[in-house]
Design a protein around this motif. Structure first.
Motif, short mmCIF file in Angstrom:
data_model
loop_
_atom_site.label_atom_id
_atom_site.label_comp_id
_atom_site.label_asym_id
_atom_site.label_seq_id
_atom_site.Cartn_x
_atom_site.Cartn_y
_atom_site.Cartn_z
N ASP A 1 56.14 -30.59 68.28
CA ASP A 1 55.79 -31.96 68.62
C ASP A 1 55.72 -32.84 67.37
OD1 ASP A 1 54.97 -34.10 70.30
OD2 ASP A 1 52.90 -33.78 69.66
N GLY A 2 56.46 -33.94 67.38
CA GLY A 2 56.44 -34.87 66.26
C GLY A 2 57.51 -34.64 65.22
N ILE A 3 58.25 -33.53 65.32
CA ILE A 3 59.30 -33.25 64.33
C ILE A 3 60.59 -33.94 64.77
CG2 ILE A 3 60.59 -31.45 63.13
CD1 ILE A 3 58.37 -29.50 63.77
N PRO A 4 61.16 -34.79 63.94
CA PRO A 4 62.37 -35.53 64.35
C PRO A 4 63.58 -34.61 64.46
CG PRO A 4 61.84 -35.97 62.04
CD PRO A 4 60.69 -35.18 62.60
N PRO A 5 64.41 -34.82 65.49
CA PRO A 5 65.64 -34.03 65.63
C PRO A 5 66.67 -34.48 64.61
CG PRO A 5 65.48 -35.70 67.36
CD PRO A 5 64.21 -35.77 66.58
N PRO A 6 67.74 -33.68 64.41
CA PRO A 6 68.00 -32.39 65.09
C PRO A 6 67.17 -31.28 64.50
CG PRO A 6 69.73 -32.86 63.51
CD PRO A 6 68.84 -34.06 63.51
N LEU A 7 66.65 -30.42 65.37
CA LEU A 7 65.77 -29.35 64.93
C LEU A 7 66.55 -28.16 64.39
CD1 LEU A 7 63.12 -29.24 67.80
CD2 LEU A 7 62.83 -30.18 65.51
N SER A 8 66.02 -27.57 63.34
CA SER A 8 66.54 -26.32 62.79
C SER A 8 65.38 -25.65 62.08
CB SER A 8 67.68 -26.58 61.81
OG SER A 8 67.20 -27.22 60.63
N THR A 9 65.58 -24.41 61.70
CA THR A 9 64.52 -23.70 60.97
C THR A 9 64.16 -24.42 59.68
OG1 THR A 9 65.18 -21.56 61.90
CG2 THR A 9 63.94 -21.52 59.83
N ASP A 10 65.16 -24.88 58.94
CA ASP A 10 64.89 -25.58 57.67
C ASP A 10 64.16 -26.90 57.90
OD1 ASP A 10 65.97 -23.58 56.11
OD2 ASP A 10 67.96 -24.50 56.02
N GLY B 1 61.29 -16.86 70.29
CA GLY B 1 60.03 -17.51 70.66
C GLY B 1 60.26 -18.74 71.51
N ALA B 2 61.19 -19.60 71.07
CA ALA B 2 61.45 -20.83 71.81
C ALA B 2 62.00 -20.54 73.20
CB ALA B 2 62.44 -21.70 71.03
N THR B 3 62.78 -19.48 73.32
CA THR B 3 63.38 -19.12 74.60
C THR B 3 62.35 -18.56 75.57
OG1 THR B 3 65.48 -18.63 73.50
CG2 THR B 3 65.15 -17.71 75.70
N LEU B 4 61.46 -17.72 75.08
CA LEU B 4 60.50 -17.05 75.95
C LEU B 4 59.21 -17.83 76.15
CD1 LEU B 4 60.92 -13.39 74.66
CD2 LEU B 4 61.67 -14.30 76.86
N PHE B 5 58.88 -18.70 75.20
CA PHE B 5 57.63 -19.47 75.28
C PHE B 5 57.92 -20.96 75.09
CE2 PHE B 5 56.49 -15.21 73.90
CZ PHE B 5 55.42 -14.90 74.74
N PRO B 6 58.74 -21.56 75.95
CA PRO B 6 59.15 -22.96 75.74
C PRO B 6 57.99 -23.95 75.76
CG PRO B 6 59.79 -22.21 77.93
CD PRO B 6 59.33 -21.00 77.18
N GLU B 7 56.98 -23.70 76.61
CA GLU B 7 55.86 -24.64 76.68
C GLU B 7 55.04 -24.61 75.39
OE1 GLU B 7 54.15 -20.88 78.70
OE2 GLU B 7 56.06 -21.71 78.01
N HIS B 8 54.92 -23.45 74.77
CA HIS B 8 54.21 -23.33 73.50
C HIS B 8 55.07 -23.86 72.36
CE1 HIS B 8 50.89 -21.02 75.21
NE2 HIS B 8 51.81 -20.36 75.92
N TYR B 9 56.37 -23.69 72.47
CA TYR B 9 57.26 -24.20 71.43
C TYR B 9 57.23 -25.73 71.40
CZ TYR B 9 61.37 -24.39 68.38
OH TYR B 9 62.22 -24.61 67.33
N ASP B 10 57.10 -26.36 72.56
CA ASP B 10 57.00 -27.82 72.61
C ASP B 10 55.79 -28.32 71.82
OD1 ASP B 10 59.29 -28.41 73.97
OD2 ASP B 10 58.35 -28.67 75.92
N TRP C 1 65.14 -16.53 64.57
CA TRP C 1 64.51 -15.86 65.71
C TRP C 1 63.07 -16.31 65.88
CZ3 TRP C 1 65.85 -13.07 69.82
CH2 TRP C 1 64.90 -12.25 70.45
N PHE C 2 62.39 -16.55 64.79
CA PHE C 2 60.98 -16.94 64.80
C PHE C 2 60.80 -18.44 65.02
CE2 PHE C 2 57.09 -17.68 61.92
CZ PHE C 2 56.20 -17.53 62.97
N LEU C 3 61.67 -19.28 64.46
CA LEU C 3 61.38 -20.71 64.40
C LEU C 3 62.38 -21.62 65.10
CD1 LEU C 3 60.14 -21.26 60.73
CD2 LEU C 3 58.78 -21.03 62.80
N SER C 4 63.63 -21.24 65.23
CA SER C 4 64.63 -22.21 65.68
C SER C 4 64.56 -22.46 67.19
CB SER C 4 66.03 -21.72 65.30
OG SER C 4 66.55 -20.83 66.28
N PRO C 5 65.12 -23.58 67.65
CA PRO C 5 65.11 -23.91 69.09
C PRO C 5 65.85 -22.88 69.95
CG PRO C 5 65.74 -25.82 67.78
CD PRO C 5 65.73 -24.65 66.85
#
Length: 325
Positions: free
Chosen positions: A166-175, A153-162, A145-149
């Motif tokens: 930034d710079g983290i290689p996909p695929p993204l996950s909390t870990d 947070g990512a859902t409500l604040f997508p521009e801040h999540y970007d 809820w706090f960190l994952s795509p």
């Protein structure tokens, strides 16, 4: 023990030595003969805010608080060595015994709420009551809820999540996010290290309230390096290790505290800690009262949250005094 402000009675601070190299800063205030209450700060790594005592009537409470390993005035600052949930739970009991307190009320918000629940499950005979704010249960879904795509947070604040990812290689996950930031925090390059610390800190700050004061939650704003360091490093450390708690441990062990009275305060629009977590806890904990604050997020600085916590501490004291008689 250092005694301050003798004109207002009991206010003291000191250091508690652990079995390891950690030395923990703690404070006492209020009425020495009052109902003991332990304030557990959040984060991990946030330290004690200057105004945490405002939630308690100093005429009725003996207020105890400490700064957890690696943060605030505790030493060594920023240390991750021997810094786990089990270590902190031992510290809580060590402090209680050091202060010769048989039992107390535990009061915690966010990560402090996690610790309050775990400490009560660890030593239920030492807990008279529990007051929680912004419940964090440490489950995979709470971390996501706090960190994952796909989190809140990512859902409500997508521009801040970007900016945050930034710079983290996909695929993204909390870990993956935690592992990447952990590496950045250990960078010898100071510019890269401080940039990562700030990005983590600003992400948390951005999510903390429905409406932020001007100049906060902005990547261009200035923040204290010490606070950014302890909050970012320790949060990442604990989330990387799944909070050092088995999956769904709290809800699976709620029977250990079923007899303890509790109040749960949670903001309806909390983007750091899921409202569902507070509701799920309340449904299983029959001796609890749930107060969902309709116009608030996560922070105690929001008026509705602060008022609900003051009422909760007042009512808890009244209830326990009536129970004694």
């Amino acid at each position: 023990m250092k005694r301050l402000y003798p004109d207002i009675g009991s206010y003291a601070s000191g250091y508690l030595e652990t079995d390891e190299e950690h030395s923990l800063y703690y404070e006492e205030s209020g009425n020495p003969a009052g109902l003991p209450i332990l304030y557990l700060h959040g984060g991990p790594g946030a330290g004690l805010s200057p105004n945490y005592r405002r939630f308690f009537d100093a005429n009725h409470y003996r207020i105890v608080a400490f700064e957890q390993r690696g943060c605030g005035r505790s030493r060594p600052f920023g240390s991750l060595k021997n810094n786990t949930t089990a270590d902190t739970l031992r510290d809580i009991q060590r402090l209680r015994q050091h202060l010769q307190i048989d039992s107390w009320v535990v009061f915690g918000g966010s990560w402090g709420a996690t610790l309050a629940l775990l400490s009560a499950m660890d030593k239920p005979e030492a807990v008279k009551g529990i007051i929680l704010r912004g419940v964090f249960l440490g489950r995979e879904e709470d971390r996501d809820w706090f960190l994952s795509p796909k989190g809140g947070g990512a859902t409500l604040f997508p521009e801040h999540y970007d900016i945050f990812i930034d710079g983290i290689p996909p695929p993204l996950s909390t870990d993956v996010i935690c592992q990447w930031y952990s590496q950045q925090f250990d960078q010898p390059d100071e510019v890269r290290r401080l940039s990562a610390l700030k990005r983590w800190y600003v992400w948390e700050e951005r999510l903390s309230r429905l409406a932020l004061p001007p100049g906060t939650g902005d990547i261009t704003a200035h923040y204290p390096v010490s606070l950014m360091t302890s909050l970012a490093k320790l949060e990442c450390h604990y989330l990387t290790h799944h909070c050092f708690v088995p999956e769904d441990y709290i809800l699976s062990n709620i029977d250990k505290i079923s007899h303890i009275p509790g109040t749960i305060v949670h903001g309806r629009y909390d983007v750091i800690c899921k409202t569902e977590a507070a509701y799920s806890l309340h449904k299983l904990w029959g001796n609890s009262e749930l107060q969902i604050v309709p116009d608030a997020g996560h922070s105690t600085s929001e008026p509705g949250i602060g008022l609900a916590l003051c009422r909760a501490s007042r009512d808890m004291n009244r209830f326990l005094q009536e129970k004694k008689t």
